[in-house]
Scaffold this motif. Structure first.
Motif, PDB file in Angstrom:
ATOM      1  N   ALA A   1       0.834  -1.203   0.000  1.00 31.10           N
ATOM      2  CA  ALA A   1       0.000   0.000   0.000  1.00 31.10           C
ATOM      3  C   ALA A   1       0.870   1.254   0.000  1.00 31.10           C
ATOM      4  O   ALA A   1       0.595   2.209  -0.733  1.00 31.10           O
ATOM      5  CB  ALA A   1      -0.936  -0.008   1.206  1.00 31.10           C
ATOM      6  N   ALA A   2       1.936   1.245   0.793  1.00 33.46           N
ATOM      7  CA  ALA A   2       2.841   2.391   0.832  1.00 33.46           C
ATOM      8  C   ALA A   2       3.547   2.582  -0.511  1.00 33.46           C
ATOM      9  O   ALA A   2       3.670   3.713  -1.009  1.00 33.46           O
ATOM     10  CB  ALA A   2       3.860   2.213   1.950  1.00 33.46           C
ATOM     11  N   LEU A   3       3.984   1.487  -1.124  1.00 34.37           N
ATOM     12  CA  LEU A   3       4.607   1.568  -2.437  1.00 34.37           C
ATOM     13  C   LEU A   3       3.618   2.082  -3.476  1.00 34.37           C
ATOM     14  O   LEU A   3       3.965   2.904  -4.336  1.00 34.37           O
ATOM     15  CB  LEU A   3       5.139   0.194  -2.848  1.00 34.37           C
ATOM     16  N   SER A   4       2.385   1.646  -3.378  1.00 31.84           N
ATOM     17  CA  SER A   4       1.339   2.120  -4.279  1.00 31.84           C
ATOM     18  C   SER A   4       1.162   3.631  -4.136  1.00 31.84           C
ATOM     19  O   SER A   4       1.019   4.351  -5.134  1.00 31.84           O
ATOM     20  CB  SER A   4       0.028   1.389  -3.979  1.00 31.84           C
ATOM     21  N   GLY A   5       1.178   4.111  -2.908  1.00 34.40           N
ATOM     22  CA  GLY A   5       1.073   5.548  -2.673  1.00 34.40           C
ATOM     23  C   GLY A   5       2.231   6.313  -3.291  1.00 34.40           C
ATOM     24  O   GLY A   5       2.041   7.374  -3.899  1.00 34.40           O
ATOM     25  N   ALA A   6       3.441   5.771  -3.181  1.00 32.84           N
ATOM     26  CA  ALA A   6       4.621   6.421  -3.755  1.00 32.84           C
ATOM     27  C   ALA A   6       4.517   6.488  -5.278  1.00 32.84           C
ATOM     28  O   ALA A   6       4.823   7.522  -5.888  1.00 32.84           O
ATOM     29  CB  ALA A   6       5.884   5.674  -3.336  1.00 32.84           C
ATOM     30  N   ILE A   7       4.078   5.393  -5.881  1.00 34.00           N
ATOM     31  CA  ILE A   7       3.909   5.373  -7.343  1.00 34.00           C
ATOM     32  C   ILE A   7       2.867   6.401  -7.767  1.00 34.00           C
ATOM     33  O   ILE A   7       3.040   7.110  -8.765  1.00 34.00           O
ATOM     34  CB  ILE A   7       3.530   3.959  -7.817  1.00 34.00           C
ATOM     35  N   ALA A   8       1.787   6.501  -6.991  1.00 33.01           N
ATOM     36  CA  ALA A   8       0.730   7.465  -7.315  1.00 33.01           C
ATOM     37  C   ALA A   8       1.248   8.894  -7.281  1.00 33.01           C
ATOM     38  O   ALA A   8       0.924   9.696  -8.167  1.00 33.01           O
ATOM     39  CB  ALA A   8      -0.443   7.300  -6.346  1.00 33.01           C
ATOM     40  N   VAL A   9       2.044   9.221  -6.285  1.00 34.35           N
ATOM     41  CA  VAL A   9       2.586  10.579  -6.189  1.00 34.35           C
ATOM     42  C   VAL A   9       3.502  10.860  -7.381  1.00 34.35           C
ATOM     43  O   VAL A   9       3.430  11.932  -7.998  1.00 34.35           O
ATOM     44  CB  VAL A   9       3.317  10.794  -4.847  1.00 34.35           C
ATOM     45  N   ALA A  10       4.345   9.898  -7.729  1.00 36.01           N
ATOM     46  CA  ALA A  10       5.246  10.088  -8.867  1.00 36.01           C
ATOM     47  C   ALA A  10       4.458  10.268 -10.170  1.00 36.01           C
ATOM     48  O   ALA A  10       4.775  11.155 -10.977  1.00 36.01           O
ATOM     49  CB  ALA A  10       6.199   8.898  -8.981  1.00 36.01           C
ATOM     50  N   ALA A  11       3.441   9.444 -10.361  1.00 41.44           N
ATOM     51  CA  ALA A  11       2.628   9.553 -11.586  1.00 41.44           C
ATOM     52  C   ALA A  11       1.881  10.877 -11.624  1.00 41.44           C
ATOM     53  O   ALA A  11       1.797  11.522 -12.676  1.00 41.44           O
ATOM     54  CB  ALA A  11       1.647   8.393 -11.679  1.00 41.44           C
ATOM     55  N   GLY A  12       1.339  11.285 -10.488  1.00 36.86           N
ATOM     56  CA  GLY A  12       0.630  12.560 -10.436  1.00 36.86           C
ATOM     57  C   GLY A  12       1.547  13.730 -10.725  1.00 36.86           C
ATOM     58  O   GLY A  12       1.167  14.669 -11.435  1.00 36.86           O
ATOM     59  N   ALA A  13       2.766  13.683 -10.200  1.00 37.21           N
ATOM     60  CA  ALA A  13       3.734  14.750 -10.451  1.00 37.21           C
ATOM     61  C   ALA A  13       4.103  14.805 -11.931  1.00 37.21           C
ATOM     62  O   ALA A  13       4.179  15.885 -12.529  1.00 37.21           O
ATOM     63  CB  ALA A  13       4.980  14.541  -9.601  1.00 37.21           C
ATOM     64  N   PHE A  14       4.293  13.635 -12.525  1.00 41.10           N
ATOM     65  CA  PHE A  14       4.612  13.603 -13.952  1.00 41.10           C
ATOM     66  C   PHE A  14       3.435  14.125 -14.765  1.00 41.10           C
ATOM     67  O   PHE A  14       3.621  14.864 -15.742  1.00 41.10           O
ATOM     68  CB  PHE A  14       4.995  12.195 -14.397  1.00 41.10           C
ATOM     69  N   GLY A  15       2.222  13.768 -14.350  1.00 41.39           N
ATOM     70  CA  GLY A  15       1.039  14.262 -15.042  1.00 41.39           C
ATOM     71  C   GLY A  15       0.898  15.767 -14.948  1.00 41.39           C
ATOM     72  O   GLY A  15       0.442  16.417 -15.884  1.00 41.39           O
ATOM     73  N   ALA A  16       1.310  16.321 -13.816  1.00 40.88           N
ATOM     74  CA  ALA A  16       1.182  17.763 -13.612  1.00 40.88           C
ATOM     75  C   ALA A  16       2.314  18.556 -14.266  1.00 40.88           C
ATOM     76  O   ALA A  16       2.105  19.707 -14.659  1.00 40.88           O
ATOM     77  CB  ALA A  16       1.144  18.069 -12.118  1.00 40.88           C
ATOM     78  N   HIS A  17       3.496  17.954 -14.392  1.00 40.32           N
ATOM     79  CA  HIS A  17       4.655  18.726 -14.842  1.00 40.32           C
ATOM     80  C   HIS A  17       5.349  18.209 -16.093  1.00 40.32           C
ATOM     81  O   HIS A  17       6.171  18.919 -16.658  1.00 40.32           O
ATOM     82  CB  HIS A  17       5.695  18.797 -13.716  1.00 40.32           C
ATOM     83  N   GLY A  18       5.037  16.984 -16.524  1.00 37.53           N
ATOM     84  CA  GLY A  18       5.798  16.441 -17.638  1.00 37.53           C
ATOM     85  C   GLY A  18       4.971  15.894 -18.774  1.00 37.53           C
ATOM     86  O   GLY A  18       5.521  15.343 -19.718  1.00 37.53           O
ATOM     87  N   ALA A  19       3.673  16.017 -18.690  1.00 38.71           N
ATOM     88  CA  ALA A  19       2.814  15.459 -19.730  1.00 38.71           C
ATOM     89  C   ALA A  19       1.776  16.497 -20.127  1.00 38.71           C
ATOM     90  O   ALA A  19       1.546  17.470 -19.410  1.00 38.71           O
ATOM     91  CB  ALA A  19       2.134  14.187 -19.224  1.00 38.71           C
ATOM     92  N   SER A  20       1.139  16.249 -21.251  1.00 36.45           N
ATOM     93  CA  SER A  20       0.091  17.164 -21.692  1.00 36.45           C
ATOM     94  C   SER A  20      -1.032  16.372 -22.342  1.00 36.45           C
ATOM     95  O   SER A  20      -0.891  15.183 -22.637  1.00 36.45           O
ATOM     96  CB  SER A  20       0.658  18.197 -22.671  1.00 36.45           C
ATOM     97  N   GLY A  21      -2.151  17.030 -22.557  1.00 35.77           N
ATOM     98  CA  GLY A  21      -3.287  16.422 -23.245  1.00 35.77           C
ATOM     99  C   GLY A  21      -3.847  15.220 -22.513  1.00 35.77           C
ATOM    100  O   GLY A  21      -3.931  15.216 -21.278  1.00 35.77           O
ATOM    101  N   ASP A  22      -4.223  14.207 -23.288  1.00 41.05           N
ATOM    102  CA  ASP A  22      -4.805  12.997 -22.710  1.00 41.05           C
ATOM    103  C   ASP A  22      -3.854  12.337 -21.721  1.00 41.05           C
ATOM    104  O   ASP A  22      -4.282  11.833 -20.680  1.00 41.05           O
ATOM    105  CB  ASP A  22      -5.162  11.981 -23.803  1.00 41.05           C
TER     106      ASP A  22
END
Length: 112
Positions: free
Chosen positions: A8-29
């Motif tokens: 569960a903790a690892l899942s949370g870490a992955i979620a934060v990393a993915a969210g950060a990438f979504g907010a700062h490194g990706a665009s569109g869909d």
């Protein structure tokens, strides 16, 4: 139970990393898929921890697995894998719903 909490903790870490990438490194869909996946995965990582503390390993594992499938397929599409993976995403959602129903049963079955 500690294995569930670790996942569960690892899942949370992955979620934060993915969210950060979504907010700062990706665009569109891709950005939308990353943000949606991160939101669901993080919420269910926390739900898995709560379930584990309430003695609900079953629902906890459903939250971890469902979050991984739901968010994972969105993450894979965001990095350019085929969109047909979106057809798998609802399987993760069904596991998440099942986890909530099972957790509700556990809580409702406790003596008042």
């Amino acid at each position: 139970m500690s294995l569930l909490l670790a996942f569960a903790a690892l899942s949370g870490a992955i979620a934060v990393a993915a969210g950060a990438f979504g907010a700062h490194g990706a665009s569109g869909d891709a950005a939308d898929w990353l943000k949606t996946g991160a939101h669901y995965q993080l919420a269910h990582a926390l739900a898995a921890m709560v379930a584990a503390q309430l003695g609900g390993r079953g629902p906890g594992w459903l939250f971890v697995a469902g979050g991984a499938i739901f968010a994972g397929t969105l993450y894979l599409m965001a990095i350019g894998l085929p969109r047909w993976l979106g057809a798998i995403t609802p399987i993760g959602g069904v596991l998440l719903i099942a986890g909530w129903i099972w957790l509700a049963w556990i809580v409702a079955s406790r003596p008042a």
